[in-house]
Write an enzyme that holds these catalytic residues in place. Sequence first.
Site, PDB file in Angstrom:
ATOM      1  N   ILE A 497       0.822  -1.221   0.000  1.00  0.00           N
ATOM      2  CA  ILE A 497       0.000   0.000   0.000  1.00  0.00           C
ATOM      3  C   ILE A 497       0.854   1.268   0.000  1.00  0.00           C
ATOM      4  O   ILE A 497       0.330   2.369  -0.087  1.00  0.00           O
ATOM      5  CB  ILE A 497      -0.964   0.038   1.220  1.00  0.00           C
ATOM      6  CG1 ILE A 497      -0.198  -0.204   2.529  1.00  0.00           C
ATOM      7  CG2 ILE A 497      -2.094  -0.962   1.055  1.00  0.00           C
ATOM      8  CD1 ILE A 497      -1.045  -0.055   3.765  1.00  0.00           C
ATOM      9  N   GLY A 498       2.157   1.119   0.072  1.00  0.00           N
ATOM     10  CA  GLY A 498       2.997   2.314   0.041  1.00  0.00           C
ATOM     11  C   GLY A 498       4.458   1.928  -0.086  1.00  0.00           C
ATOM     12  O   GLY A 498       4.864   0.838   0.308  1.00  0.00           O
ATOM     13  N   GLY A 500       8.366   3.643   0.470  1.00  0.00           N
ATOM     14  CA  GLY A 500       9.157   4.795   0.918  1.00  0.00           C
ATOM     15  C   GLY A 500      10.612   4.430   0.903  1.00  0.00           C
ATOM     16  O   GLY A 500      10.987   3.328   0.483  1.00  0.00           O
ATOM     17  N   GLY A 501      11.433   5.325   1.327  1.00  0.00           N
ATOM     18  CA  GLY A 501      12.867   5.087   1.342  1.00  0.00           C
ATOM     19  C   GLY A 501      13.226   3.943   2.280  1.00  0.00           C
ATOM     20  O   GLY A 501      14.194   3.209   2.055  1.00  0.00           O
ATOM     21  N   PHE A 502      12.471   3.792   3.305  1.00  0.00           N
ATOM     22  CA  PHE A 502      12.753   2.771   4.300  1.00  0.00           C
ATOM     23  C   PHE A 502      12.449   1.379   3.750  1.00  0.00           C
ATOM     24  O   PHE A 502      13.123   0.407   4.078  1.00  0.00           O
ATOM     25  CB  PHE A 502      11.877   3.070   5.532  1.00  0.00           C
ATOM     26  CG  PHE A 502      12.084   2.145   6.690  1.00  0.00           C
ATOM     27  CD1 PHE A 502      13.112   2.364   7.594  1.00  0.00           C
ATOM     28  CD2 PHE A 502      11.236   1.071   6.885  1.00  0.00           C
ATOM     29  CE1 PHE A 502      13.295   1.513   8.672  1.00  0.00           C
ATOM     30  CE2 PHE A 502      11.417   0.218   7.967  1.00  0.00           C
ATOM     31  CZ  PHE A 502      12.445   0.443   8.864  1.00  0.00           C
ATOM     32  N   GLY A 503      11.451   1.300   2.909  1.00  0.00           N
ATOM     33  CA  GLY A 503      11.044   0.010   2.346  1.00  0.00           C
ATOM     34  C   GLY A 503       9.587   0.077   1.924  1.00  0.00           C
ATOM     35  O   GLY A 503       9.069   1.153   1.638  1.00  0.00           O
ATOM     36  N   VAL A 505       5.412  -0.759   2.429  1.00  0.00           N
ATOM     37  CA  VAL A 505       4.368  -0.904   3.442  1.00  0.00           C
ATOM     38  C   VAL A 505       3.277  -1.816   2.876  1.00  0.00           C
ATOM     39  O   VAL A 505       2.793  -1.590   1.762  1.00  0.00           O
ATOM     40  CB  VAL A 505       3.768   0.462   3.830  1.00  0.00           C
ATOM     41  CG1 VAL A 505       2.750   0.287   4.947  1.00  0.00           C
ATOM     42  CG2 VAL A 505       4.869   1.424   4.253  1.00  0.00           C
ATOM     43  N   LYS A 519       5.268  -2.225   7.847  1.00  0.00           N
ATOM     44  CA  LYS A 519       6.349  -1.552   7.116  1.00  0.00           C
ATOM     45  C   LYS A 519       7.592  -2.418   7.231  1.00  0.00           C
ATOM     46  O   LYS A 519       8.092  -2.663   8.335  1.00  0.00           O
ATOM     47  CB  LYS A 519       6.579  -0.164   7.715  1.00  0.00           C
ATOM     48  CG  LYS A 519       7.591   0.664   6.965  1.00  0.00           C
ATOM     49  CD  LYS A 519       7.345   2.152   7.189  1.00  0.00           C
ATOM     50  CE  LYS A 519       8.226   2.684   8.301  1.00  0.00           C
ATOM     51  NZ  LYS A 519       8.093   4.139   8.459  1.00  0.00           N
ATOM     52  N   ASP A 615      10.139  15.530   9.831  1.00  0.00           N
ATOM     53  CA  ASP A 615       9.771  15.130   8.473  1.00  0.00           C
ATOM     54  C   ASP A 615       8.272  15.311   8.292  1.00  0.00           C
ATOM     55  O   ASP A 615       7.578  14.414   7.830  1.00  0.00           O
ATOM     56  CB  ASP A 615      10.216  13.685   8.211  1.00  0.00           C
ATOM     57  CG  ASP A 615      10.371  13.396   6.717  1.00  0.00           C
ATOM     58  OD1 ASP A 615      10.275  14.350   5.915  1.00  0.00           O
ATOM     59  OD2 ASP A 615      10.559  12.226   6.353  1.00  0.00           O
TER      60      ASP A 615
END
Length: 829
Positions: A497-498, A500-503, A505, A519, A615
Site C-alpha cells: 500500500i505504500g 518509501g525510502g525505508f522500504g 508498506v 512496514k 519530516d
Amino acid sequence: MMNVGEVKLFIWVSSLLSLACISVGFTPVDNYLIDCGSSTNTSVGNRVYVSDISNPRFLSTSRNIFANNTASSTTSSPLYQTARILDGSSKYSFPIQKQGRHWIRLYFFPFVYQSYNMSMASFSVSTQDFVLLSNFQIQNGSLMKEYSVNITSDRLTLTFTPSDNSFAFLNALEVVSVPDDLIVDDAVQVKSSTGYQGLLTQALETVWRVNMGDLAVSPLNDTLGRTWIPDQDFLLNKNLAVAVSNIPAVNYVNGGTSRDIAPTAVYGTCKAMNSSADPNSNFNVTWKFNVEPDFQYLIRFHFCDIVSKAAHQLVFNVFINSLLIVQALELSDKTFNVLGAPVFMDFVLGLSSDSKIVVSIGPNTVGGAPPNGILNGLEIMKMNNSMGSLDGDVSATTFTPSSSHKKMGLVVGAALGVFFALAVVVLFFLCRRRRLAQHHGSKTWIPLPINRRGNSHSMGSKFSNGTATSIAPNLGYRFPFGALQEATNNFVESWVIGVGGFGKVYKGVLGDGTKVAVKRGNPHSQQGLAEFWTEIEMLSQFRHRHLVALIGYCDERKEMILVYEYMENGTLKGHLYGSNLPSLSWKQRLEICIGAAKGLHYLHTGSVKAIIHRDVKSANILLDENLMAKVADFGLSKTGPEIDKTHVSTAVKGSFGYLDPEYFRRQQLTEKSDVYSFGVVLFEVICARPVIDPSLPREMVNLAEWAMIHQRRGQLEQIIDPNLVGKIRSASLRKFGETAEKCLAEYGVDRPTIGDVLWNLEYALQLQEANETDEDSINQIGEVSPLVINVNPVENSVTTERLGGSTLGDLSGVSMSRVFSQLVKSEGR
Ligand SMILES: *[C@@H]1O[C@H](CO)[C@@H](O)[C@H](O)[C@H]1NC(C)=O
Ligand SMILES: *[C@@H]1O[C@H](CO)[C@@H](O)[C@H](O)[C@H]1NC(C)=O
Ligand SMILES: *[C@@H]1O[C@H](CO)[C@@H](O)[C@H](O)[C@H]1NC(C)=O
Ligand SMILES: *[C@@H]1O[C@H](CO)[C@@H](O)[C@H](O)[C@H]1NC(C)=O
Ligand SMILES: *[C@@H]1O[C@H](CO)[C@@H](O)[C@H](O)[C@H]1NC(C)=O
Ligand SMILES: *[C@@H]1O[C@H](CO)[C@@H](O)[C@H](O)[C@H]1NC(C)=O
Ligand SMILES: *[C@@H]1O[C@H](CO)[C@@H](O)[C@H](O)[C@H]1NC(C)=O
Ligand SMILES: *[C@@H]1O[C@H](CO)[C@@H](O)[C@H](O)[C@H]1NC(C)=O
Ligand SMILES: *[C@@H]1O[C@H](CO)[C@@H](O)[C@H](O)[C@H]1NC(C)=O
C-alpha cells in the site's frame, strides 16, 4: 574673519541652539536592551533592560538555561546578576528598522551556576557579516565588549557558537542605533600620503575610550551610552601632565562637533603640560595603550581648548608611535576662533606587529605661542580585517554556513544540485556495498543507536545475523516473523500500500482479524536500523489520538518490520492530488490540519523535552476510516531542540520542499522547523499541488515560494484548488492564509508555535461555519486562474521526474536523511 561683535552673537546663538540640543538628545530608532537570564526588567539609570525570559522572542537557542548569581559577589551592575547559558549554537535576532551603524554591546561576568563554570566557557560571536569574538574566554571580573557595525539588512543576527565541548554565556546585550555622522567615511592615514577611505563599511570594536583629565564618564552621562575611562593608568610619566577641568567652557558650536561625538565631561576636561616640571615645557606628554597586533586601528582624538584665555594661544604637535601626525595644531583655526569649541580628528593606523599604540603631544613654539599642549579624549577602535573579523583569522561564514538571506528558490536549487550529486554517490555506494558484502559474508557488526533516555533498549551493539534476541521490554509487542508473513500473505506485491525510502508498506490482517499496516525495512540499510529503533522508541513512549499507533515490531533475521494500526484512508497527500480519490471539502481539510497540528502539538509539548518530528509532510499525515488525521513516520524524530553536531552536509534531514530554510542554512533544529514544514503542508492542502513540481514554470516550481508570493499580495484565492473555488468563506481563507504565511517566516523566532497554529486553524474553521447566511463573504472567483490549470495532476516529485527511477527505484518518498546518510557512510570508508 568675524569681528568681535559677530563672534559674540554667534556664540550666543549657538549656545541657544546647543541648549535645544541638550533637551532633545539623540533618540535611537532601534533600541534593544536585554538583560539575559533575568526574570524581571532591570533599570540602569533611565535605561530599561528587558528580561529575556519574559521576552524570549529574540533568542533561538537549544535549551533555556537561566543562571542566577546567588553567590554574594560584589558586582558593579545589576546586569551581571543573571546570565544566559547558551549550550549549542544560539542566535539573537533583531529586526532593524533603520539600517546603518549600531552599537552591539555584550556584557560578560562569569560566575558558577550549577555545573556551568562560566570562567571555563569558550565561544565565538558573529553577525551575518563580521566575527566579533572567536574562541573567547573570560576568567575574571566583568567585561563589556562594544562594537559598532553598519547593518545593511533589515535584521541583525548575533550567533553564539560554543567552542568544542564548551558553552557560551551572556549577561546582557544592547543593539542600539548610532547617529549616522558618528563615523564618517574618511580619515587621515598614518604613514601615508593618501587619505583613508572606506570607514563606513568597517566594523569597529572599541578597544580604548579614554577621557583625559581624570574624570570617568558613565553611560548615563553620554548621549550614546558610552563609557569613558580616566587616562591616569596610560600616562607614561604622570608628573609631566596636569589635569584641567573647565566644563562650562565647552561650546558645541551649531553645525560643528555635537555632544553625540563626545559629552561635555570629555571636552570640558583635559590633560595639559605641567609647566612647573619644566618652564620651557621641552618634553612630550605620552600615553601608551596595549592593542592586539596585526589589525588596523581607527584613532580618534578629541580636542577642546578650555585652557586658553584667548584664541591662537595654543599651538602644539601630535604624534602617533613617535610619528609627527599633526604639526603646529592650532585649534582656533578649526573653530573659527571660538574658544571651547570641540574638535575631533580621525587617523587610521595601518597593520603592525606592534602590540602597543603610543600617543604624544608636545609643544610647538614656532609662532611664539606659550609652550603648551592638550588632549581631551581619545578613542582607539579596532577595524575588521580582510576576513571581516575583529578577532582571529576566521570569517563569519564559519559560524553561519550561508550568511546571506537566500531566497527559498536558491536553497531549493542548491538542494536539488546536491541531490543529484548524491544520487550518483548512492549508486556508487550501492555497488561498493555489494562487493563488500561478497568479501565479508553476512556476519557484520552493526552498531545500534545509543540509548537516548536510558529506559528503552539497552544494548550497545549486537550481531545482526539474528542470533541476538533480548530486547528490553516496553517497546510494544515483538512479532515472530512467521506471524507477519502470514498476515501479509507472505509479503505479496499486490498487498503493497505504500513505498518509501525505508522500504515497502503492506496491508496485513492479524490472526484475530485486526487490520494492520506492516512496514518492512530494507535489511541492508544501516541508517534504516537507526531510524527503526528511533521510531519504536518514539511510538512506544508517545501515544496520542493524532499520532499513528505502533502495534509492534519484528527484528528477527535482520528484519526491520514495524506494525502499525491500519489507516483506512491512506495519506493526506493521496487525497490532495495524484489520485482519483474524491476531493476533500474545505471543512474536512481544516479538520485534518487541526488533527495533525494536535499531534505535533503533543510531540512538542507533551513531555519534558520537546520532540521534533523533522519530516512533517502531507505523505506523513495519515487518515483513518473517519478521515481523522494522525501523524506518522517518526524515524527522523529527535528530542530537541538541538544542533546537529554531524558534518554540515549530512546534518540536514527532512524532505525537499518542506525544509525550513533556517535549518538548512544553519543546521539548527527547533520545533519551529516543524512549524515551517507544517506551513508548507497548509499551502499544499489549499492549493492541492505537489510542493516541488519541476514541470511548472520556474517561479511556480516551489509551492512555498509561489504561494507566499500570492499570499503576500492578498491573492491566495487565485491559486487555490479549483475544487474549493467559491466554497471557502473569505474570512476563513484569510485566516488560513495568514497562518500558513506566519509558519513560513524566514526566521524561526518569527514563526508561531504549533499551539498558535492550532488555535488559528480552529478559528478558521469557526469562521467557515459561522453565520452561513452571510453569502457575500464566500469567495466568488468566477474563473479559475490559468496557472491553476497548468498544475500537472500527476505527482511530479522531483525524484521520480529526474532520476528516472529505474535504477534507484521510486525515491519519491525518500527523505533526504536517507540519501545523506548514504553519503556519510561512503565518506567514512
Ligand atoms: C535570583 O535568585 C534570588 C534568590 O534565589 C531571587 O530572589 C531573585 O529574584 C533571582 N533573580 C532573578 C533575576 O531571577
Ligand atoms: C519589561 O518591559 C517590557 C517593555 O518595556 C514590557 O513589555 C514588559 O511587560 C516588562 N516586563 C516585566 C516583567 O516587567
Ligand atoms: C553603511 O554602509 C553603506 C554601504 O554599504 C553606506 O552606503 C552607508 O552610508 C553606511 N551607513 C553608515 C551610517 O555608515
Ligand atoms: C571555575 O573555573 C576557574 C578557571 O578554570 C577555576 O579557577 C575555578 O576554581 C572554577 N570554579 C569552580 C567553582 O569550579
Ligand atoms: C583574577 O582576579 C584575581 C583577583 O582579583 C587576580 O589576582 C588574578 O590575576 C585575576 N586573573 C586573571 C586571569 O585575570
Ligand atoms: C552626570 O550627570 C549627573 C546628572 O546629570 C551629574 O550630576 C554628574 O555630575 C554628571 N557626571 C559627570 C561625570 O559629568
Ligand atoms: C608637575 O611637576 C612638578 C615638578 O616636577 C611636580 O612637583 C608636580 O607634582 C607635577 N604636577 C602633577 C600634577 O603631576
Ligand atoms: C616628542 O616625541 C617625538 C617623537 O618621539 C620626538 O621626535 C620629539 O623629540 C619629542 N619632543 C621632545 C621635546 O622630547
Ligand atoms: C572590513 O570588512 C568590510 C566588509 O566586509 C570590507 O569591505 C573591508 O575591506 C574590511 N576591512 C579591512 C581592513 O579589510
